[in-house]
Design an enzyme around this catalytic site. Structure first.
Site, PDB file in Angstrom:
ATOM      1  N   CYS A   1       0.812  -1.214   0.000  1.00  0.00           N
ATOM      2  CA  CYS A   1       0.000   0.000   0.000  1.00  0.00           C
ATOM      3  C   CYS A   1       0.852   1.274   0.000  1.00  0.00           C
ATOM      4  O   CYS A   1       2.072   1.237   0.122  1.00  0.00           O
ATOM      5  CB  CYS A   1      -0.922  -0.006   1.212  1.00  0.00           C
ATOM      6  SG  CYS A   1      -0.023   0.175   2.762  1.00  0.00           S
TER       7      CYS A   1
ATOM      8  N   HIS B   1       5.854   6.587  -2.424  1.00  0.00           N
ATOM      9  CA  HIS B   1       7.187   7.120  -2.761  1.00  0.00           C
ATOM     10  C   HIS B   1       7.075   8.605  -3.109  1.00  0.00           C
ATOM     11  O   HIS B   1       7.856   9.423  -2.651  1.00  0.00           O
ATOM     12  CB  HIS B   1       7.780   6.411  -3.987  1.00  0.00           C
ATOM     13  CG  HIS B   1       7.927   4.931  -3.849  1.00  0.00           C
ATOM     14  ND1 HIS B   1       7.822   4.079  -4.918  1.00  0.00           N
ATOM     15  CD2 HIS B   1       8.177   4.142  -2.770  1.00  0.00           C
ATOM     16  CE1 HIS B   1       8.005   2.844  -4.508  1.00  0.00           C
ATOM     17  NE2 HIS B   1       8.217   2.848  -3.214  1.00  0.00           N
TER      18      HIS B   1
ATOM     19  N   ALA C   1       3.017   1.826   3.008  1.00  0.00           N
ATOM     20  CA  ALA C   1       4.235   0.998   2.965  1.00  0.00           C
ATOM     21  C   ALA C   1       5.313   1.684   2.131  1.00  0.00           C
ATOM     22  O   ALA C   1       6.492   1.707   2.509  1.00  0.00           O
ATOM     23  CB  ALA C   1       3.917  -0.381   2.391  1.00  0.00           C
TER      24      ALA C   1
ATOM     25  N   ARG D   1      11.991  -5.015   6.512  1.00  0.00           N
ATOM     26  CA  ARG D   1      12.593  -4.774   5.201  1.00  0.00           C
ATOM     27  C   ARG D   1      14.104  -5.048   5.182  1.00  0.00           C
ATOM     28  O   ARG D   1      14.733  -4.964   4.164  1.00  0.00           O
ATOM     29  CB  ARG D   1      12.276  -3.339   4.763  1.00  0.00           C
ATOM     30  CG  ARG D   1      12.442  -3.115   3.280  1.00  0.00           C
ATOM     31  CD  ARG D   1      11.595  -1.956   2.835  1.00  0.00           C
ATOM     32  NE  ARG D   1      12.134  -1.327   1.654  1.00  0.00           N
ATOM     33  CZ  ARG D   1      12.834  -0.206   1.659  1.00  0.00           C
ATOM     34  NH1 ARG D   1      13.122   0.428   2.789  1.00  0.00           N
ATOM     35  NH2 ARG D   1      13.276   0.309   0.524  1.00  0.00           N
TER      36      ARG D   1
HETATM   37  S1  CFN Z   1       9.112  -0.108  -3.011  1.00  0.00           S
HETATM   38 FE1  CFN Z   1      11.085  -0.145  -4.061  1.00  0.00          FE
HETATM   39  S2  CFN Z   1      12.624   1.176  -3.377  1.00  0.00           S
HETATM   40  S3  CFN Z   1      11.197  -0.170  -6.222  1.00  0.00           S
HETATM   41 FE2  CFN Z   1      12.415  -1.801  -5.446  1.00  0.00          FE
HETATM   42  S4  CFN Z   1      14.442  -1.089  -5.269  1.00  0.00           S
HETATM   43 FE3  CFN Z   1      11.425  -3.652  -4.018  1.00  0.00          FE
HETATM   44  S5  CFN Z   1       9.301  -3.779  -3.550  1.00  0.00           S
HETATM   45 MO1  CFN Z   1      10.435  -4.425  -1.707  1.00  0.00          MO
HETATM   46  S6  CFN Z   1      10.704  -2.441  -0.636  1.00  0.00           S
HETATM   47 FE4  CFN Z   1      12.432  -2.692  -1.945  1.00  0.00          FE
HETATM   48 FE5  CFN Z   1      13.447  -0.839  -3.360  1.00  0.00          FE
HETATM   49 FE6  CFN Z   1      13.058   0.624  -5.451  1.00  0.00          FE
HETATM   50 FE7  CFN Z   1      10.112  -2.002  -2.664  1.00  0.00          FE
HETATM   51  S7  CFN Z   1      14.361  -1.726  -1.582  1.00  0.00           S
HETATM   52  S8  CFN Z   1      12.497  -4.744  -2.511  1.00  0.00           S
HETATM   53  S9  CFN Z   1      12.099  -3.812  -6.171  1.00  0.00           S
HETATM   54  N1  CFN Z   1      11.818  -1.873  -3.600  1.00  0.00           N
HETATM   55  C1  HCA Z   2       6.675  -3.241   0.961  1.00  0.00           C
HETATM   56  C2  HCA Z   2       8.001  -3.763   1.449  1.00  0.00           C
HETATM   57  C3  HCA Z   2       8.500  -4.939   0.686  1.00  0.00           C
HETATM   58  C4  HCA Z   2       7.689  -6.185   0.968  1.00  0.00           C
HETATM   59  C5  HCA Z   2       8.424  -7.411   0.575  1.00  0.00           C
HETATM   60  C6  HCA Z   2       7.695  -8.683   0.417  1.00  0.00           C
HETATM   61  C7  HCA Z   2       9.953  -5.150   1.140  1.00  0.00           C
HETATM   62  O1  HCA Z   2       6.443  -3.180  -0.230  1.00  0.00           O
HETATM   63  O2  HCA Z   2       5.880  -2.897   1.796  1.00  0.00           O
HETATM   64  O3  HCA Z   2       6.570  -8.727  -0.077  1.00  0.00           O
HETATM   65  O4  HCA Z   2       8.317  -9.686   0.744  1.00  0.00           O
HETATM   66  O5  HCA Z   2      10.829  -5.167   0.329  1.00  0.00           O
HETATM   67  O6  HCA Z   2      10.156  -5.332   2.339  1.00  0.00           O
HETATM   68  O7  HCA Z   2       8.491  -4.663  -0.684  1.00  0.00           O
END
Ligand code: CFN
Ligand code: HCA
Length: 541
Positions: free
Chosen positions: A60, A194, A63, A94
């Protein structure tokens, strides 16, 4: 064993077959067979609402704002204004790491701050409770800053978190207090979070500290969150090259790093999806250009360092970077030569967030592995196509207001760091600022690109294509492993990492070798092994 040759079009059809016609029509636009057209990138629908009833992999808006962007900053007290679950489930899951340990190092990451809203707060309003929580955090810790995050019920009942923040900031005088209207429902995914986070950090923090920062070749590393220690490895490499990292957004970062970010000469954007807004605002307001980098994969790391070298252009600096690459590569080559004997020709799938589903393909291809299918949970078309859409931004020079309006044609956004002519020369030298590698052009013809993939489609894909490894998040992990396929979390890295940079690449090669060559999978029966009619082979041409 019945062998069936699957064409990509058949797979798409097979996946859509189960859906009601209206749902199938919608999903069809988010499932693409990569065509690698001449000069045009094929179009995929992205960043649209998940159809209710579908078990999405997404998260969401809260998050994306609280967990992703602000979570890894160690000396801001982050208070979740909402029921306890939101704060609790975004607490340390995370794996963003910090090295804060020294005397006087503030580190609030191990704490979970929440107003713990209950029924009566929903009915009578939660503003008083929020003010009390801010006061309590201030009395206990005297932090530099306190951030407040709104959750769904807060938006629904209309608590004014910004008014409370303003009032408390004025009351304290020595603590910056600001809020984020990042209610979970605000957007279609984490992505809206974001954007909200970027705008508020820019509005309330960036530019607060005008002190000159020491060091040469000063960059900000945007979109690197120090998951599993990735940022530590990248910082090690930057240091070896003589690059000064002013601010990381936001892995292991501090309030002061954000406040000083405008003192950098170049922004290096790692995860475009999550932080491109800050990159654009720093460029518009402070004239700092940005380039796209990627430190996932040894080759990509070398390429990104060279890009930074090209930007600054000094001969001795470029030579130093080359020397660092030359010193790191032999160990990589030795490990790759070994693991490739066992990983060459194996296949992978990855459905992750908004950048890793692309970045990690580099690491797999270094191991001789092919990505059969991949997609993002919440990326936009920019990220699929590798074309950054320059927004119509105007950042007010005096106040901190950011408005999305048309930028005049003759704007001098690159001044004072580089003149237009200097930039044109750099671009002629092969450095492109606003185009970067995209997931679609980088993937093979015939591969399946799926946006906002869901539980049902993931299982169907595994059943049909039987990859040697499947990468996604915690919600997918066990359902995939029950199908007899090893699953690697590319969000939290399970308990591993770092995987970025040179040393990280070695960790990753070894981990994937271990997973894809483990005997454990041969001891369990996947459904298609027990029911031969499910058995099929995908033939790749
Ligand atoms: S929201 Fe982003 S900030 S887009 Fe990426 S590299 Fe994932 S989903 Mo989980 S939280 Fe994580 Fe980053 Fe960019 Fe999210 S560190 S793994 S692919 N990510
Ligand atoms: C998020 C965080 C997440 C969830 C990872 C997952 C992360 O989007 O709220 O589904 O295992 O990297 O911790 O993307």
């Amino acid at each position: 064993k019945k062998l069936v040759k699957w064409e990509p079009t058949d797979i798409k059809e097979e996946m859509l077959k189960k859906y009601p016609p209206k749902v199938a029509r919608k999903r069809a636009k988010q499932i693409m067979i990569n065509e690698a057209l001449e000069n045009e990138t094929p179009e995929i629908t992205a960043n649209v609402r998940t159809i209710p009833g579908i078990i999405t992999m997404r998260g969401c808006t809260y998050a994306g704002c609280k967990g992703v962007i602000l979570g890894p900053t160690r000396d801001i007290v982050n208070i979740t204004h909402g029921p306890i679950g939101c704060g609790f489930y975004s607490w340390l899951t995370r794996r963003n790491q910090t090295d804060a340990s020294g005397e006087g190092d503030e580190n609030y990451m191990p704490y979970c701050f929440s107003t713990d809203m209950e029924d009566k707060d929903i009915i009578f309003g939660g503003e008083k409770k929020l003010a009390a929580a801010i006061q309590e955090a201030y009395d206990l810790f005297h932090p530099k800053a306190i951030a407040i995050f709104a959750t769904c019920p807060v938006g629904l009942i209309g608590d004014d978190i910004h008014a409370v923040a303003k009032q408390m900031k004025e009351k304290f005088g020595d603590c910056n207090v600001f809020g984020f209207s990042c209610e979970g429902y605000k957007g279609v995914s984490q992505s809206a979070g974001h954007h909200i986070a970027n705008n508020q950090i820019f509005k309330h923090v960036v530019g607060e500290n005008d002190e000159e920062k020491p060091g040469e070749y000063r960059i900000n590393l945007l979109g690197e969150y120090n998951i599993g220690g990735d940022g530590f490895e990248i910082d090690r490499i930057l240091k070896l090259c003589g690059i000064t990292n002013i601010a990381t957004f936001s892995g292991n970062s501090t309030y002061d790093q954000f406040a000083s970010a405008h003192k950098a000469d170049l922004n290096c954007v790692m995860c475009h999806r999550s932080i491109n807004y800050v990159a654009d605002m720093l460029e518009t307001k402070f004239g700092i250009p940005w380039i796209k980098v990627n430190f996932i994969g040894a080759e990509s790391t070398a390429k990104s360092l060279r890009k930074i070298g090209t930007y600054f252009g000094d001969k001795s600096f470029i030579e130093k970077i080359e020397a660092v690459i030359a010193a790191e590569m032999p160990e990589i080559e030795a490990v790759v030569a070994d693991v490739r004997t066992r990983t060459e020709g194996k296949t992978a799938m990855m459905f992750v967030g908004g950048s890793r589903a692309h970045h990690y393909q580099d690491l797999f291809s270094e191991m001789g592995m092919k990505t059969l299918s991949a997609g993002y949970e919440f990326a936009h078309r920019d990220d699929y196509e590798g074309r950054h859409v320059i927004p119509n931004l105007k950042v007010d020079a005096d106040s901190r207001n950011i408005e999305e309006i048309t930028v005049e044609a003759d704007d001098t956004r690159y001044a004072p760091r580089k003149t237009e002519a200097e930039l044109a020369a750099l671009e002629e030298g092969g450095l492109k600022f606003k185009e970067y590698e995209g997931l679609i052009p980088d993937m093979d013809k015939g591969s399946l690109i799926i946006d906002d993939c869901n539980q049902y489609e993931a299982e169907k894909l595994v059943e049909i294509l039987k990859p040697d490894i499947f990468c996604a998040g915690i919600k997918e992990k066990y359902s995939i492993q029950k199908l007899g396929v090893p699953m690697k979390q590319l969000h939290s890295y399970d308990s591993g990492g770092p995987y970025a940079g040179f040393k990280g690449a070695i960790n990753f090669y070894k981990e994937i070798d271990r997973l894809t060559n483990s005997k454990v999978w041969s001891y369990m029966k996947a459904p298609w092994q027990e029911s031969p009619e499910l058995s099929a082979t995908y033939v790749w041409e």
